[in-house]
Write a protein that holds these residues in place. Structure first.
Motif, PDB file in Angstrom:
ATOM      1  N   PHE A  33      71.303  55.411 119.035  1.00  0.00           N
ATOM      2  CA  PHE A  33      70.080  55.501 118.256  1.00  0.00           C
ATOM      3  C   PHE A  33      70.211  54.772 116.895  1.00  0.00           C
ATOM      4  CE2 PHE A  33      66.418  57.518 116.366  1.00  0.00           C
ATOM      5  CZ  PHE A  33      65.321  57.262 117.278  1.00  0.00           C
ATOM      6  N   PRO A  92      68.191  50.538 118.846  1.00  0.00           N
ATOM      7  CA  PRO A  92      67.216  49.344 119.585  1.00  0.00           C
ATOM      8  C   PRO A  92      67.266  47.952 118.743  1.00  0.00           C
ATOM      9  CG  PRO A  92      66.404  51.473 119.503  1.00  0.00           C
ATOM     10  CD  PRO A  92      67.758  51.569 118.746  1.00  0.00           C
ATOM     11  N   LEU A 146      60.171  47.759 125.543  1.00  0.00           N
ATOM     12  CA  LEU A 146      60.049  48.366 124.223  1.00  0.00           C
ATOM     13  C   LEU A 146      59.255  47.244 123.522  1.00  0.00           C
ATOM     14  CD1 LEU A 146      61.086  50.866 123.094  1.00  0.00           C
ATOM     15  CD2 LEU A 146      62.959  49.645 122.319  1.00  0.00           C
ATOM     16  N   VAL A 166      55.696  48.240 124.149  1.00  0.00           N
ATOM     17  CA  VAL A 166      55.327  49.542 123.436  1.00  0.00           C
ATOM     18  C   VAL A 166      54.861  49.523 122.056  1.00  0.00           C
ATOM     19  CG1 VAL A 166      56.328  51.799 122.707  1.00  0.00           C
ATOM     20  CG2 VAL A 166      56.544  51.056 124.926  1.00  0.00           C
ATOM     21  N   PHE A 167      56.013  48.364 121.213  1.00  0.00           N
ATOM     22  CA  PHE A 167      55.633  48.325 119.955  1.00  0.00           C
ATOM     23  C   PHE A 167      54.297  47.730 119.648  1.00  0.00           C
ATOM     24  CE2 PHE A 167      56.102  45.203 116.365  1.00  0.00           C
ATOM     25  CZ  PHE A 167      56.088  45.904 115.381  1.00  0.00           C
ATOM     26  N   ALA A 171      51.173  49.886 120.583  1.00  0.00           N
ATOM     27  CA  ALA A 171      50.964  51.150 119.274  1.00  0.00           C
ATOM     28  C   ALA A 171      50.427  50.504 118.245  1.00  0.00           C
ATOM     29  CB  ALA A 171      52.375  51.610 119.260  1.00  0.00           C
ATOM     30  N   TYR A 180      45.560  52.492 122.912  1.00  0.00           N
ATOM     31  CA  TYR A 180      46.837  52.728 123.435  1.00  0.00           C
ATOM     32  C   TYR A 180      47.152  54.120 123.256  1.00  0.00           C
ATOM     33  CZ  TYR A 180      51.613  52.903 123.306  1.00  0.00           C
ATOM     34  OH  TYR A 180      53.107  53.054 123.754  1.00  0.00           O
ATOM     35  N   ARG A 181      46.649  54.948 122.189  1.00  0.00           N
ATOM     36  CA  ARG A 181      46.865  56.314 122.137  1.00  0.00           C
ATOM     37  C   ARG A 181      46.370  57.159 123.393  1.00  0.00           C
ATOM     38  NH1 ARG A 181      48.444  59.467 117.901  1.00  0.00           N
ATOM     39  NH2 ARG A 181      47.641  61.623 118.366  1.00  0.00           N
ATOM     40  N   ALA A 235      63.355  58.203 122.977  1.00  0.00           N
ATOM     41  CA  ALA A 235      63.307  58.234 121.506  1.00  0.00           C
ATOM     42  C   ALA A 235      62.814  56.864 120.800  1.00  0.00           C
ATOM     43  CB  ALA A 235      64.744  58.541 121.027  1.00  0.00           C
ATOM     44  N   ALA A 236      63.383  55.854 121.398  1.00  0.00           N
ATOM     45  CA  ALA A 236      63.015  54.621 121.005  1.00  0.00           C
ATOM     46  C   ALA A 236      61.752  54.004 120.950  1.00  0.00           C
ATOM     47  CB  ALA A 236      63.882  53.318 121.853  1.00  0.00           C
ATOM     48  N   THR A 237      60.885  54.790 122.042  1.00  0.00           N
ATOM     49  CA  THR A 237      59.645  54.473 122.317  1.00  0.00           C
ATOM     50  C   THR A 237      58.842  55.093 121.144  1.00  0.00           C
ATOM     51  OG1 THR A 237      59.880  54.299 124.622  1.00  0.00           O
ATOM     52  CG2 THR A 237      57.458  55.183 123.754  1.00  0.00           C
ATOM     53  N   ARG A 254      59.781  55.915 118.135  1.00  0.00           N
ATOM     54  CA  ARG A 254      60.095  55.108 116.888  1.00  0.00           C
ATOM     55  C   ARG A 254      59.254  54.132 116.841  1.00  0.00           C
ATOM     56  NH1 ARG A 254      64.949  52.128 113.961  1.00  0.00           N
ATOM     57  NH2 ARG A 254      64.655  50.676 115.940  1.00  0.00           N
ATOM     58  N   GLU A 255      59.032  53.455 118.009  1.00  0.00           N
ATOM     59  CA  GLU A 255      58.511  52.029 118.104  1.00  0.00           C
ATOM     60  C   GLU A 255      56.664  52.424 118.112  1.00  0.00           C
ATOM     61  OE1 GLU A 255      59.347  49.224 117.479  1.00  0.00           O
ATOM     62  OE2 GLU A 255      61.734  49.728 117.588  1.00  0.00           O
ATOM     63  N   GLU A 256      56.487  53.515 118.553  1.00  0.00           N
ATOM     64  CA  GLU A 256      55.095  53.914 118.496  1.00  0.00           C
ATOM     65  C   GLU A 256      54.491  54.244 117.276  1.00  0.00           C
ATOM     66  OE1 GLU A 256      54.032  55.146 123.163  1.00  0.00           O
ATOM     67  OE2 GLU A 256      54.688  56.701 121.810  1.00  0.00           O
ATOM     68  N   SER A 315      51.658  57.212 118.364  1.00  0.00           N
ATOM     69  CA  SER A 315      52.057  57.710 119.661  1.00  0.00           C
ATOM     70  C   SER A 315      51.409  58.830 120.400  1.00  0.00           C
ATOM     71  CB  SER A 315      53.601  58.363 119.637  1.00  0.00           C
ATOM     72  OG  SER A 315      54.018  58.904 120.717  1.00  0.00           O
TER      73      SER A 315
END
Lengths: 545, 388
Positions: A245, A249, A395, A398-399, A402, A409-410, B121-123, B125-127, B131
């Motif tokens: 962590f 990423p 990922l 996802v970024f 969001a 998205y939510r 966890a990465a998701t 954070r990116e969201e 989220s």
């Protein structure tokens, strides 16, 4: 042979109205390229969070450089061996009087349906130092087998499950090239090998290069196999960073950028190798399927040799899966709904195949017909996502989802679109490659004839070109379908809650060490993917028989 | 009863038996004696619907006493829609979730995203604030601490937090342990006995007789937490030396600890380093495998980590999120973890399955679990010595 540039120039000269359409098409192709490159912007955003200095330090660390070297060694070996296996097999199954050609072709292409990580897991189970095979040999006093871990095992597994890319593209080329040239060379008293080298090799080279590119980029992006075979490659480091962590990423993103650079380098090499592009013949016809080489007494030995490969790559996973199934490990804490999982897999794979094919159309057309630096950049841009590990693409989406998807998205409404889009980003090269080859095989004179008969460019495309390239489109779609069926990491990250596919079921069972439960979805996966392989080969036969 | 105790002795190390045998025996006697059919029926009527796993232990362990702790019946009802990001496997939690939303609370819908903990966890954070997740439910205190460290969590209510001892929850109550997992040494009972396993994890590098026959899964989160604990307890240099020593022993690497346990059971390895339940799960499938559990004493080799849950900052329904976490600490859920996932219950009054010593009987080192969140240095160390 007409080179791409000449053809393009000649094309432009035919009708003045063409250039407008050409610009439009190029723009469309450019838009596709930009769209599939879009997720990669996340790589820059995330890398940027690390800061330049520490980023540079990480990228130039001896260890990072070592794994890059490892990756390149592994990728080169996999690609070279795939060519050495794929091309002769293609030649044997297309151009000789090999017995049982049809079933052998199917068997030789089938390993493509096996996800390489399932191959790796089952090979370790079978041939590990104390695996099933050792147990079988134990009565003979064999206490331990030599290790299959490391570079050798990694290269072996990835090659076993990716050589069909070269096999299939080479076959397609061998089937479509004009055999009269070869015969002409023979009448010019070249011996068979000389004629092959001087006539056939240049004609199939672009196809071999296209297949080899898919193999190389797959090898570069594969994570599961090196992980299971315990060989340190780039993707494995990306994975390790990803799972640490903190700024893990981000670090993974930074390393993925390095992977992108490597990919661009490979694409440059490939476009050099590919050389003169036009693999079609002016006539637009194809050579006969008559075997031109008689194997004589070597017929059956050759067939047996062909059989050896699928015997290894298919029998081992199927055998081990069957054994897991029979042993029935697993407490069965949940029911597996095979039907809905299969439908889910087929649904998303079908959608991805359709979309990738549509997106690939303008790119492939432009790449085949307007050979310029710009069009080749556009075409190659679509290949970049293929080399980036699925988890990174996942990922990134996802970024982006969001950040810009807001309440859609939510609410989870973007889940399916993002999932399908991730597949398109990853696998569109397979559609582009196949479709482009299709366009190259259509003689320019055919749609032009339609034009002289008063059809509009659009009508000519629909009535003449499209039917001729349809098999190639379908083949590309089948390839994307197959690969999407097998994809795991992006699926895990982007799937909506409760959405299970065959591979997520395999993952779930494998993860909780319930191998008995992994076996059933894995076998169904192989069967369903296998069916689409028949479509692929059927289509391939279409333009010949 | 005698069978149970014998099994204990075979599976758990010899010195463990001395400590736990009597207790396990008592618990089992209590189970048979107290849980009469009448009582079981009465309880089911009390709560409306009692989950199927209450009152039945796994396999040979038979009936269990009615669990203590707070029953779901004494908690507010759950209703509405909740999104849970679960780093815990679907096969491990699905029955519990299904019981909650299908049997117990028909108005409850649980949308669960199952993926590897680090991916989630990465998701998260990116969201960021967008989220859809309400609760993050995962396998170790480390990942929970990491999600807290990016300000993605919000504190649980004291009604929820107080159900678990302070040792097993975040100091600000931003996450809470829901079940426990002990570090153990699985060993092959055909090849060695419990006394061959050193009492100190630090003397493992001296086991030259097992060169190439010890296994670990260094990419696995629990392993990193274990190394973090070693750094905290022993210091940086001894940890580095330990890792180097293990490397010199040609310690075999696996991608997860289930594989390590399986390799030990298969005889590919003499011993390994895994969480306790991988052994139990392997045995649940093949009870006759030569696989034993040993513990080291008061060191990183026997740290006790927790799986747990956090309420997320992004939650659109924080009350429901808190109540959901509270339900994971109900007597019913704790009993579920004990007998279905072979983990340690964390709520007083619910016991681990008979094959295991209770939490208090383990010689657990005294460290703050949330410290285990700081894995970055451990990873650097692992990379430095070439393990990762």
């Amino acid at each position: 042979m007409v080179t791409g540039t000449d053809a393009a120039t000649a094309d432009e000269g035919v009708t003045s109205g063409r250039s407008g359409r050409s610009v439009g098409l190029t723009l469309l192709a450019g838009a596709v390229a930009v769209l599939v490159l879009l997720p990669l912007t996340w790589l820059f955003i995330a890398s940027n969070r690390i800061g330049f200095a520490s980023g540079l330090e990480i990228v130039t660390q001896p260890r990072t450089i070592q794994v890059v070297v490892n990756s390149i060694v592994m990728m080169t070996a996999v690609t070279a061996i795939s060519i050495l296996i794929g091309v002769p097999l293609a030649y044997l199954t297309v151009r000789t009087d090999l017995p049982l050609r049809r079933p052998l072709t199917v068997l030789l292409a089938l390993p493509l349906v096996v996800p390489s990580y399932i191959g790796a897991i089952t090979f370790v189970s079978a041939f590990g130092p104390r695996g099933e095979f050792q147990e079988l040999l134990a009565p003979l006093g064999v206490e331990q087998l030599p290790s299959i871990y490391g570079l050798t095992g990694t290269v072996m597994i990835i090659t076993l499950y990716t050589y069909p890319y070269v096999f299939l593209t080479t076959r397609a080329a061998l089937k479509s090239i004009d055999t009269t040239l070869f015969d002409a060379a023979r009448t010019l008293r070249h011996d068979r090998w000389e004629a092959f080298k001087r006539v056939t090799v240049p004609q199939i080279k672009p196809a071999v290069a296209a297949g080899a590119l898919l193999v190389a980029l797959y090898a570069l992006s594969d994570f599961g196999t090196p992980q299971i075979m315990r060989y340190d490659v780039f993707t494995r480091v990306i994975y390790v960073e990803f799972h640490s962590f903190g700024n893990g990423p981000d670090m993974a993103a930074l390393l993925s950028l390095k992977l992108v650079v490597l990919t661009v380098f490979i694409l440059a090499i490939e476009s050099r190798v590919r050389g003169g592009d036009n693999i079609g013949t002016e006539g637009g016809y194809v050579g006969g399927s008559d075997p031109s080489l008689h194997l004589g007494k070597w017929r059956w030995p050759a067939a047996l040799a062909c059989l050896a490969l699928p015997a290894l790559s298919l029998a081992v996973p199927v055998g081990i899966l069957r054994m897991w199934l029979v042993r029935g490990t697993g407490t069965g804490a949940y029911n597996i709904d095979l039907v809905s999982m299969s439908l889910n897999s087929v649904g998303v794979s079908g959608a991805a195949a359709l979309l990738a094919t549509l997106f690939a159309l303008p790119v492939a057309y432009v790449a085949a017909h307007r050979s310029s630096r710009l069009t080749s950049v556009v075409e190659q841009a679509t290949y970049v996502g293929y080399a980036v590990p699925g988890v990174v693409i996942g990922l990134a989406l996802v970024f982006l989802g969001a950040q810009y998807g807001g309440v859609l998205y939510r609410q989870g409404l973007l889940a399916f679109p993002l999932l399908i889009f991730a597949y398109v980003v990853r696998f569109i090269p397979q559609a582009v490659g196949s479709t482009r080859a299709g366009f190259l095989q259509v003689s320019r004179s055919l749609p032009e004839a339609a034009r002289t008969l008063g059809q509009s460019p659009g009508q000519a495309f629909r009535s003449v070109t499209l039917p001729l390239v349809a098999p190639s489109l379908l083949a590309g779609a089948a390839l994307v379908f197959l690969t999407t069926m097998k994809e795991l990491p992006a699926t895990l990250l982007l799937r909506p809650p409760g959405f299970n596919t065959l591979v997520t079921a395999v993952w779930r069972a494998e993860r909780s060490a319930e191998f008995g439960l992994a076996a059933i979805p894995a076998i169904v996966l192989l069967v369903v993917s296998g069916l689409s392989m028949f479509v692929l080969l059927k289509v391939e036969g279409y333009d010949v028989e | 009863m005698k069978d149970t105790r014998d099994t204990d002795g075979r599976l758990v190390s010899r010195r463990r038996l001395l400590q736990s045998g009597a207790v396990a025996g008592t618990a089992a006697v209590a189970g048979c004696g107290l849980l009469s059919d009448d009582q079981a029926t009465a309880d089911a009527e009390d709560t409306g619907v009692s989950p199927e796993w209450i009152g039945s232990g796994p396999g040979e362990f038979g009936d269990r006493p009615e669990p203590g702790g707070t029953s779901m019946g004494d908690m507010p009802d759950l209703s509405g829609e909740i999104t849970v990001y679960s780093g815990r496997g679907e096969s491990l939690v699905k029955d519990l979730f299904d019981y909650l939303q299908e049997t117990r609370y028909p108005n409850l819908t649980i949308d669960t995203n199952f993926a590897p903990a680090a991916d989630l966890a990465a998701t998260i954070r990116e969201e960021g604030g967008n989220s859809p997740a309400d609760v993050f439910f995962t396998v170790n205190a480390g990942t929970l601490g990491q999600v807290k460290s990016i300000d993605a969590t919000q504190a649980l209510t004291s009604e929820t937090a107080s159900l678990v001892d302070e040792a097993y929850r975040d100091s600000d109550d931003e996450w809470i342990g829901t079940s426990g997992r002990a570090r153990t040494v699985p060993y092959n009972t055909d090849r060695l006995s419990a006394s061959d396993v050193p009492e100190s994890i630090m003397s493992f590098p001296d086991l030259s007789q097992y060169e190439g026959e010890i296994g670990w899964a260094p990419t696995y989160g629990s392993f990193k937490a274990f190394i973090t604990a070693m750094r905290i307890i022993e210091g940086e240099d001894p940890t580095r030396q330990w890792l180097q020593g293990m490397q010199d022993l040609n310690t075999q690497e696996y991608s997860d600890e289930a594989q390590v346990a399986r390799a030990v059971a298969d005889g590919e390895l003499a011993m390994g380093l895994t969480n306790h339940y991988y052994i139990q799960r392997e045995l649940a499938v093949n009870p006759n495998e030569p696989l034993g559990t040993a513990f080291t004493r008061n060191d990183a080799g026997t740290i006790f980590n927790v799986a747990g849950a956090a309420r997320l900052q992004s939650s659109g329904n924080p009350e429901l999120a808190d109540l959901f976490v509270r339900h994971l600490l109900s007597a019913e859920a704790q009993e579920y973890f004990a007998i279905r996932t072979f983990e340690y219950p964390l709520v007083d009054g619910v016991n681990p399955v008979g094959r295991l010593p209770s939490v208090t009987e383990l010689s657990v080192p005294d460290i703050d679990l949330s410290q285990l969140a700081d894995q970055a240095q451990s990873e650097d160390l692992l990379e430095e010595v070439g393990v990762l």
